[in-house]
Design an enzyme around this catalytic site. Sequence first.
Site, PDB file in Angstrom:
ATOM      1  N   VAL A  57       0.818  -1.222   0.000  1.00 53.89           N
ATOM      2  CA  VAL A  57       0.000   0.000   0.000  1.00 53.89           C
ATOM      3  C   VAL A  57       0.851   1.271   0.000  1.00 53.89           C
ATOM      4  O   VAL A  57       0.320   2.360  -0.197  1.00 53.89           O
ATOM      5  CB  VAL A  57      -1.008   0.089   1.176  1.00 53.89           C
ATOM      6  CG1 VAL A  57      -2.232  -0.736   0.944  1.00 53.89           C
ATOM      7  CG2 VAL A  57      -0.363  -0.253   2.495  1.00 53.89           C
ATOM      8  N   TYR A 179       1.528  -0.511  18.246  1.00 51.58           N
ATOM      9  CA  TYR A 179       0.453  -0.997  17.376  1.00 51.58           C
ATOM     10  C   TYR A 179      -0.810  -0.152  17.573  1.00 51.58           C
ATOM     11  O   TYR A 179      -1.422   0.313  16.615  1.00 51.58           O
ATOM     12  CB  TYR A 179       0.167  -2.476  17.681  1.00 51.58           C
ATOM     13  CG  TYR A 179      -1.059  -3.026  16.963  1.00 51.58           C
ATOM     14  CD1 TYR A 179      -1.041  -3.247  15.590  1.00 51.58           C
ATOM     15  CD2 TYR A 179      -2.238  -3.304  17.661  1.00 51.58           C
ATOM     16  CE1 TYR A 179      -2.162  -3.744  14.919  1.00 51.58           C
ATOM     17  CE2 TYR A 179      -3.362  -3.801  17.007  1.00 51.58           C
ATOM     18  CZ  TYR A 179      -3.318  -4.022  15.643  1.00 51.58           C
ATOM     19  OH  TYR A 179      -4.429  -4.503  14.992  1.00 51.58           O
TER      20      TYR A 179
HETATM   21  N1  LIG Z   1      -7.410 -10.174  13.828  1.00 54.13           N
HETATM   22  C1  LIG Z   1      -7.802  -9.397  14.831  1.00 54.13           C
HETATM   23  O1  LIG Z   1      -8.158  -9.875  15.913  1.00 54.13           O
HETATM   24  C2  LIG Z   1      -7.866  -7.898  14.655  1.00 54.13           C
HETATM   25  C3  LIG Z   1      -8.294  -7.114  15.739  1.00 54.13           C
HETATM   26  C4  LIG Z   1      -8.334  -5.728  15.601  1.00 54.13           C
HETATM   27  C5  LIG Z   1      -7.996  -5.148  14.393  1.00 54.13           C
HETATM   28  N2  LIG Z   1      -7.576  -5.933  13.348  1.00 54.13           N
HETATM   29  C6  LIG Z   1      -7.208  -5.255  12.093  1.00 54.13           C
HETATM   30  O2  LIG Z   1      -7.867  -5.895  11.015  1.00 54.13           O
HETATM   31  C7  LIG Z   1      -7.046  -5.848   9.850  1.00 54.13           C
HETATM   32  C8  LIG Z   1      -6.876  -7.231   9.264  1.00 54.13           C
HETATM   33  O3  LIG Z   1      -6.288  -8.089  10.243  1.00 54.13           O
HETATM   34  P1  LIG Z   1      -6.071  -9.648   9.999  1.00 54.13           P
HETATM   35  O4  LIG Z   1      -6.265 -10.309  11.293  1.00 54.13           O
HETATM   36  O5  LIG Z   1      -6.813 -10.101   8.804  1.00 54.13           O
HETATM   37  O6  LIG Z   1      -4.497  -9.653   9.705  1.00 54.13           O
HETATM   38  P2  LIG Z   1      -3.682 -10.485   8.622  1.00 54.13           P
HETATM   39  O7  LIG Z   1      -2.240 -10.307   9.002  1.00 54.13           O
HETATM   40  O8  LIG Z   1      -4.216 -11.865   8.458  1.00 54.13           O
HETATM   41  O9  LIG Z   1      -3.988  -9.684   7.280  1.00 54.13           O
HETATM   42  C9  LIG Z   1      -3.349  -8.486   6.943  1.00 54.13           C
HETATM   43  C10 LIG Z   1      -3.064  -8.539   5.451  1.00 54.13           C
HETATM   44  O10 LIG Z   1      -2.463  -7.304   5.068  1.00 54.13           O
HETATM   45  C11 LIG Z   1      -1.360  -7.583   4.231  1.00 54.13           C
HETATM   46  N3  LIG Z   1      -0.418  -6.475   4.400  1.00 54.13           N
HETATM   47  C12 LIG Z   1       0.296  -6.149   5.498  1.00 54.13           C
HETATM   48  N4  LIG Z   1       1.034  -5.049   5.274  1.00 54.13           N
HETATM   49  C13 LIG Z   1       0.763  -4.660   3.994  1.00 54.13           C
HETATM   50  C14 LIG Z   1       1.184  -3.579   3.178  1.00 54.13           C
HETATM   51  N5  LIG Z   1       2.072  -2.683   3.641  1.00 54.13           N
HETATM   52  N6  LIG Z   1       0.703  -3.484   1.929  1.00 54.13           N
HETATM   53  C15 LIG Z   1      -0.198  -4.393   1.445  1.00 54.13           C
HETATM   54  N7  LIG Z   1      -0.641  -5.433   2.177  1.00 54.13           N
HETATM   55  C16 LIG Z   1      -0.165  -5.566   3.431  1.00 54.13           C
HETATM   56  C17 LIG Z   1      -0.801  -8.904   4.691  1.00 54.13           C
HETATM   57  O11 LIG Z   1      -0.086  -9.577   3.658  1.00 54.13           O
HETATM   58  C18 LIG Z   1      -2.077  -9.652   5.082  1.00 54.13           C
HETATM   59  O12 LIG Z   1      -2.579 -10.408   3.993  1.00 54.13           O
HETATM   60  C19 LIG Z   1      -5.745  -5.179  10.282  1.00 54.13           C
HETATM   61  O13 LIG Z   1      -5.823  -3.813   9.946  1.00 54.13           O
HETATM   62  C20 LIG Z   1      -5.729  -5.332  11.786  1.00 54.13           C
HETATM   63  O14 LIG Z   1      -4.988  -4.300  12.415  1.00 54.13           O
HETATM   64  C21 LIG Z   1      -7.500  -7.284  13.460  1.00 54.13           C
END
Ligand SMILES: NC(=O)c1ccc[n+]([C@@H]2O[C@H](COP(=O)([O-])OP(=O)(O)OC[C@H]3O[C@@H](n4cnc5c(N)ncnc54)[C@H](O)[C@@H]3O)[C@@H](O)[C@H]2O)c1
Length: 368
Positions: A57, A179
């Site tokens: 991104v 974070y």
């Molecule tokens: N899983 C949870 O419990 C949780 C809780 C609160 C917030 N979130 C938020 O939800 C979102 C998704 O989380 P998730 O659990 O699916 O995580 P995840 O790590 O499974 O997915 C994140 C995705 O983003 C991609 N990514 C990371 N950095 C990138 C970049 N610079 N450019 C392009 N792609 C990039 C990764 O390859 C991955 O596929 C995140 O923003 C996270 O902060 C998740």
Amino acid sequence: MATILVTGGCGFIGRYVTEELLRHGYRVRILDALIDQVHADVQVIVPLQAEVLRGDVRDKALVEQALSDVDGVIHLAAEVGVGQSMYEIARYVGGNDLGTAVLLEAMIGKTVKRIVVASSMSVYGEGRYRVKDGSSLEIVRRKSESIRSGHWDATGPNGEELLPVPTDEEKPIDLASIYALTKYAQEKQVLIFGSAYNIEAVALRLFNVFGAGQALSNPYTGVLANFASRLANGQSPMIFEDGRQRRDFVHVRDVARGFRLALEKPAANGHVINIGSGNAYTIADVALLLADALKVPHIGPDIMNKARSGDIRNCFADISKARELLGFEPQHQLEKSLGPFADWVRSTTSIDRGVDMKRQLEARGLVS
Ligand SMILES: NC(=O)c1ccc[n+]([C@@H]2O[C@H](COP(=O)([O-])OP(=O)(O)OC[C@H]3O[C@@H](n4cnc5c(N)ncnc54)[C@H](O)[C@@H]3O)[C@@H](O)[C@H]2O)c1
């Protein structure tokens, strides 16, 4: 048919969001860097109908291309891990905040009408508490001396006992990790940008998301995935503190529906909204429930009586606002969902990196 760009669409939540959108008649384009920490050990399967662009991104040219003829954006791409963010600071701030900045800049003058960003419960720090007389405390922080001496529960300014209660969006922000800081900056960037450019904007504060497809071998991700990976490898789940800390576990299908609703409901514009289950579970109970579901009840949790820097004691969601603005109602309770989750864990292989994660934190003095 509206086209939605899902950044991070190959990740755990992103794949469910993609499915949900396709099922509801949207066209989906994914932009994902497929970072190693999340994807090295598992093959990523996204629905064939989704268009996938691989890249970061922060790559402005690629983001411009990804935004072509897009009506809405769901921004999920992020580095995800509280503990790791405390020592890989540049990586977290770069991926999450610069990443969001590049995305927003590229949206200027384009066709996007609404953006929904994934924020996190971590922005609250400690959740909401009440004193016994019924009054509410705005900000509660645990003292490091108390934590070091094994007094895990938060107390009031005069040492009084506190009752954790559901956390609503009015609870003042209290950032306790890098974070959390990056997630708050992401949500603020999106909301400020939205009002300046007349683009509708929504931030969803997700609580602990669980479900099949979590990156089990990534020790920095969700607690349930960590426990599953340990148990599946015949090891006790490693539990920081005494295991009585409480969290809210929300199923990934409910979260995916929350994102679709946030994209669609006019009333959501300009708001931050909690997405949780509205239920609180202690971490130790969750470890026991999961061991049962995995049919390894003899593997008890390893209560470490040590705290991780940046961890909070209690936080669980008040989801009244999601109900009111989105018509959101969780449909997948933890107790009923652990069976299918355990079936999936058994059908997959995971490498247990929990000990390595603990070592990384200890080496930097981030566990006390
Ligand atoms: N899983 C949870 O419990 C949780 C809780 C609160 C917030 N979130 C938020 O939800 C979102 C998704 O989380 P998730 O659990 O699916 O995580 P995840 O790590 O499974 O997915 C994140 C995705 O983003 C991609 N990514 C990371 N950095 C990138 C970049 N610079 N450019 C392009 N792609 C990039 C990764 O390859 C991955 O596929 C995140 O923003 C996270 O902060 C998740």
